[in-house]
Design a protein around this motif. Structure first.
Motif, PDB file in Angstrom:
ATOM      1  N   PHE A  47     142.071 -27.540  -9.086  1.00  0.00           N
ATOM      2  CA  PHE A  47     141.386 -26.458  -9.784  1.00  0.00           C
ATOM      3  C   PHE A  47     140.852 -25.430  -8.788  1.00  0.00           C
ATOM      4  N   MET A  62     143.516 -23.114  -7.632  1.00  0.00           N
ATOM      5  CA  MET A  62     143.797 -22.116  -8.660  1.00  0.00           C
ATOM      6  C   MET A  62     142.684 -21.062  -8.712  1.00  0.00           C
ATOM      7  N   ALA A 111     142.770 -18.814  -5.521  1.00  0.00           N
ATOM      8  CA  ALA A 111     143.865 -17.854  -5.612  1.00  0.00           C
ATOM      9  C   ALA A 111     143.559 -16.790  -6.656  1.00  0.00           C
ATOM     10  N   THR A 112     142.889 -17.212  -7.762  1.00  0.00           N
ATOM     11  CA  THR A 112     142.549 -16.245  -8.811  1.00  0.00           C
ATOM     12  C   THR A 112     141.544 -15.217  -8.292  1.00  0.00           C
ATOM     13  N   GLY A 156     147.189 -16.052  -3.523  1.00  0.00           N
ATOM     14  CA  GLY A 156     146.762 -15.263  -4.679  1.00  0.00           C
ATOM     15  C   GLY A 156     146.807 -13.780  -4.382  1.00  0.00           C
ATOM     16  N   VAL A 201     150.320 -12.521  -4.517  1.00  0.00           N
ATOM     17  CA  VAL A 201     150.765 -12.258  -5.896  1.00  0.00           C
ATOM     18  C   VAL A 201     150.222 -10.913  -6.364  1.00  0.00           C
ATOM     19  N   LEU A 219     157.313 -14.169  -7.275  1.00  0.00           N
ATOM     20  CA  LEU A 219     157.665 -15.513  -7.721  1.00  0.00           C
ATOM     21  C   LEU A 219     157.241 -16.577  -6.713  1.00  0.00           C
ATOM     22  N   SER A 243     153.482 -17.431  -6.347  1.00  0.00           N
ATOM     23  CA  SER A 243     153.036 -18.026  -7.612  1.00  0.00           C
ATOM     24  C   SER A 243     153.430 -19.487  -7.665  1.00  0.00           C
ATOM     25  N   VAL A 303     151.324 -21.736  -5.346  1.00  0.00           N
ATOM     26  CA  VAL A 303     150.023 -22.123  -5.912  1.00  0.00           C
ATOM     27  C   VAL A 303     150.211 -23.270  -6.906  1.00  0.00           C
ATOM     28  N   ALA A 304     151.201 -23.107  -7.793  1.00  0.00           N
ATOM     29  CA  ALA A 304     151.452 -24.122  -8.806  1.00  0.00           C
ATOM     30  C   ALA A 304     151.829 -25.454  -8.154  1.00  0.00           C
ATOM     31  N   ALA A 361     148.772 -27.212  -6.820  1.00  0.00           N
ATOM     32  CA  ALA A 361     147.944 -27.707  -7.924  1.00  0.00           C
ATOM     33  C   ALA A 361     148.575 -28.946  -8.552  1.00  0.00           C
ATOM     34  N   ILE A 362     149.893 -28.923  -8.745  1.00  0.00           N
ATOM     35  CA  ILE A 362     150.583 -30.086  -9.313  1.00  0.00           C
ATOM     36  C   ILE A 362     150.400 -31.299  -8.404  1.00  0.00           C
ATOM     37  N   TYR A 410     151.801 -31.610 -16.982  1.00  0.00           N
ATOM     38  CA  TYR A 410     151.398 -31.501 -15.574  1.00  0.00           C
ATOM     39  C   TYR A 410     151.634 -30.096 -15.051  1.00  0.00           C
ATOM     40  N   SER A 454     148.667 -27.023 -14.123  1.00  0.00           N
ATOM     41  CA  SER A 454     148.653 -26.620 -12.718  1.00  0.00           C
ATOM     42  C   SER A 454     148.988 -25.143 -12.517  1.00  0.00           C
ATOM     43  N   LEU A 455     149.209 -24.432 -13.612  1.00  0.00           N
ATOM     44  CA  LEU A 455     149.521 -23.012 -13.466  1.00  0.00           C
ATOM     45  C   LEU A 455     148.264 -22.184 -13.727  1.00  0.00           C
ATOM     46  N   PRO A 456     147.736 -21.475 -12.716  1.00  0.00           N
ATOM     47  CA  PRO A 456     146.619 -20.571 -12.989  1.00  0.00           C
ATOM     48  C   PRO A 456     147.099 -19.448 -13.913  1.00  0.00           C
ATOM     49  N   PHE A 479     147.014 -16.323 -13.771  1.00  0.00           N
ATOM     50  CA  PHE A 479     147.740 -15.171 -13.222  1.00  0.00           C
ATOM     51  C   PHE A 479     149.189 -15.518 -12.900  1.00  0.00           C
ATOM     52  N   VAL A 480     149.450 -16.794 -12.623  1.00  0.00           N
ATOM     53  CA  VAL A 480     150.829 -17.221 -12.379  1.00  0.00           C
ATOM     54  C   VAL A 480     151.601 -17.264 -13.694  1.00  0.00           C
ATOM     55  N   THR A 509     152.355 -13.832 -14.809  1.00  0.00           N
ATOM     56  CA  THR A 509     153.452 -13.271 -14.033  1.00  0.00           C
ATOM     57  C   THR A 509     154.792 -13.750 -14.571  1.00  0.00           C
ATOM     58  N   LEU A 510     154.877 -15.061 -14.816  1.00  0.00           N
ATOM     59  CA  LEU A 510     156.146 -15.630 -15.260  1.00  0.00           C
ATOM     60  C   LEU A 510     156.545 -15.105 -16.640  1.00  0.00           C
ATOM     61  N   LEU A 512     157.622 -11.520 -16.334  1.00  0.00           N
ATOM     62  CA  LEU A 512     158.939 -11.420 -15.682  1.00  0.00           C
ATOM     63  C   LEU A 512     160.059 -11.720 -16.672  1.00  0.00           C
ATOM     64  N   VAL A 535     140.861 -13.175 -16.650  1.00  0.00           N
ATOM     65  CA  VAL A 535     142.069 -12.878 -15.871  1.00  0.00           C
ATOM     66  C   VAL A 535     143.140 -12.241 -16.753  1.00  0.00           C
TER      67      VAL A 535
END
Lengths: 274, 315
Positions: free
Chosen positions: A205, A208, A211-212, A228, A231, A246, A249, A252-253, A256-257, B138, B142-144, B146-147, B150-151, B154, B257
């Motif tokens: 967290f 994330m 980066a935010t 962040g 991005v 891409l 981004s 970061v993911a 976090a994963i 999962y 885990s995706l903020p 802003f990510v 973005t996706l 896109l 955000v």
């Protein structure tokens, strides 16, 4: 410790999480050495290049190699997030343990106040604090630590309450030990394991959140290669070259994963019920 | 559920808001540089500065300033924006309305998708469907924002050109266009919620499916569906109410955000603008209103939980 490791490795998410976090730590330590280019050297002729044999992940608007920037930026992103979590955890652990130790009305008052602070969304609290301290990586770190403190205090307290009832704490009270001794030497060491689990999940967290904050222009500042921030900078060129936005981004993911998986694996390993 | 319990919860909401107001006021008003200097610039004369301070009440003690501000807030007067000169309250409330619309759509989408996903995963525990839901959730948590934003931009706006990437059209003005502008923000916000809630539903349902009363219902020869929907699901969903309420906190953070990225004029975007222009009354009002929204949401969740779960006796 070895036994714990074996139990983490037994669950698929624990094993995968351990591998991912190991990879991330490797990049954090080795990143700058294995980066093929200087992350800040400008190359006007190599701008907006798509991924190629020369630039594996392509180049950005100044012709900087994105892979090199990501590898260098791992420290700016991951290390800061880990520090922020550790700091917030420590502060929360102290508050939570003290609250559980005091018990009664003081405990009630402290916890109601903690609940009240938690009514402010973490991102908003972090935003307000960074706004107060000024925008920089270190202030973002501090802001995240403060934003995490109440949540960690709550978790620690519930664990500490269980520890509080143990005989060895009563024995210490009967011996006439000082409150400080009991909190630091008897209680804190025994609440550590569940807190580490919570902390691991929170690192995800924090990455994330950090980066935010940078994405919103309130954390790391240019020309840093914090993910962040990368991005945020790449947003303007999204139509021109999508990979620029891409890769950071996904980075970061990915982190976090990794920490989410490891945290869940640790929780399962420490919890005999599951 | 006794009236005393409800009263106690209301008092707690009041205490929460008092603490939040203190924190927000402390962070914004006491510590940063002189607001008068900020408004008039570094080169302002001493007389002009002290005149403005007197006008804004900045020459009073901090506690007097807080008291004055709080008294205003209780009357619904949040002060005047330092940026626009307009009263802050109405602007923020209107912005909150747009954010709540965004939140409402997100929660509905979340419930529509997260419940079936969680149920499927729990019923087919350990099989491919379970693994798939688990992998998706999962990635989701885990995706903020802003990510995710973005996706989706896109793919859905840039590449497929199905939807507009940014902007806002009021639903009352042009419902269709307004909805089209809401799709990407709603999608972005719900990803984390769906991931989180489907996981919770799964783990609660797995626990409930192992209880004695479910086994008893099965042994009684009731059809599988009846056992699942009539017996297990009801109890599994109770804790989900609390999770959803707690997620409102994430939701509000995410709204900041998402509104910034999609240029949606809600309370989150107002806050970002206020922070960037150091507009203290707007920051204070925005933060307080957001915290109040969260406090009220968790209050309602507690009441709903207590009403639905007869096993819980609150005193």
């Amino acid at each position: 410790m070895i036994e714990l490791l074996r139990r983490v490795l037994r669950s698929p998410q624990g094993a995968l999480g351990l591998v991912l976090v190991g990879l991330i730590l490797l990049v954090v330590i080795m990143g700058p050495w294995i980066a093929p280019y200087d992350p800040e050297s400008l190359a006007p002729l190599q701008r907006y290049k798509p991924p190629s044999a020369l630039f594996w992940l392509g180049t950005d608007q100044y012709g900087r190699d994105i892979l090199s920037r990501l590898l260098h930026g791992a420290r700016a992103t991951v290390v800061m997030a880990v520090f922020a979590t550790a700091l917030g955890t420590l502060a929360g652990a102290v508050i939570g343990t003290i609250s559980a130790f005091l018990g009664g009305r003081s405990d009630e008052a402290i916890m109601r106040t903690v609940d009240a602070v938690m009514a402010i969304p973490s991102l908003l609290l972090a935003l307000l604090i960074v706004n107060l301290l000024g925008k920089s990586s270190w202030n973002a770190l501090l802001a995240i630590a403060i934003a995490f403190t109440p949540g960690m205090a709550r978790v620690t307290r519930s664990v500490a309450l269980a520890v509080r009832k143990q005989d060895y704490v009563n024995a210490a009270i009967a011996r006439g030990e000082s409150a400080r001794f009991i909190v630091w030497r008897e209680m804190l060491p025994n609440v550590v394991a569940p807190i580490i689990v919570e902390m691991t999940i929170r690192v995800a967290f924090a990455v994330m959140l950090f980066a935010t904050l940078s994405f919103l222009g309130l954390g790391a500042q240019p020309p840093a290669s914090e993910w962040g921030l990368m991005v945020a900078e790449a947003r303007r060129f999204m139509h021109l070259s999508p990979w620029m936005i891409l890769w950071p981004s996904l980075a970061v993911a990915f982190v976090a994963i990794g920490f989410n998986l490891l945290g869940d694996g640790l929780r399962d390993a420490l919890n005999p019920r599951t | 559920m006794s009236p005393a319990y409800i009263l106690k919860r209301i008092v707690l909401v009041g205490y929460t808001l008092l603490v939040v107001s203190l924190i927000v006021f402390a962070i914004t008003q006491i510590l940063p540089a002189d607001a008068a200097v900020m408004m008039l610039g570094e080169n302002a004369t001493t007389e002009a500065l002290s005149a403005l301070r007197a006008k804004m009440g900045l020459d009073a003690s901090i506690w007097a300033q807080y008291g004055h501000w709080l008294a205003g807030v209780l009357r619904g007067d949040f002060g005047v924006s330092m940026r626009t000169g307009q009263p802050v309250g109405p602007v923020m409330i209107e912005a909150l309305g747009r954010s709540l619309l965004l939140a409402l759509f997100s929660i509905v989408l979340m419930l529509v998708l997260a419940l079936p996903l969680g149920i499927i995963a729990a019923v087919r525990r350990g099989r491919i469907a379970d693994l798939l839901v688990s992998v998706i959730s999962y990635i989701g948590v885990s995706l903020p924002e802003f990510v995710t934003a973005t996706l989706v931009v896109l793919v859905l706006a840039d590449w497929l050109q199905w939807l507009p990437a940014t902007g806002y059209v009021p639903l009352t003005e042009n419902p269709l266009q307004g909805l089209r502008h809401l799709v990407l923000p709603v999608l972005t916000i719900s990803v984390i919620l769906i991931a989180h809630v489907s996981r919770m539903v799964r783990s609660e349902l797995v626990d409930v499916l192992h209880t004695d009363y479910v086994r008893a219902a099965r042994l009684k020869g009731l059809p599988k569906r009846t056992v699942l929907y009539k017996h297990a699901l009801r109890n599994a969903l109770l804790p989900t109410i609390t999770i959803v309420a707690l997620d409102v906190g994430y939701l509000l953070g995410g709204v900041i955000v998402v509104e910034e990225i999609f240029a949606l004029p809600g309370i989150g975007r107002q806050l970002i603008v206020a922070i960037q222009s150091r507009d203290l009354p707007s920051i204070q009002a925005g933060a307080l209103i957001m915290a109040a929204t969260y406090a009220i949401a968790s209050f309602l969740a507690d009441i709903a939980y207590a009403r639905l779960d007869r096993r819980i006796q609150y005193d």
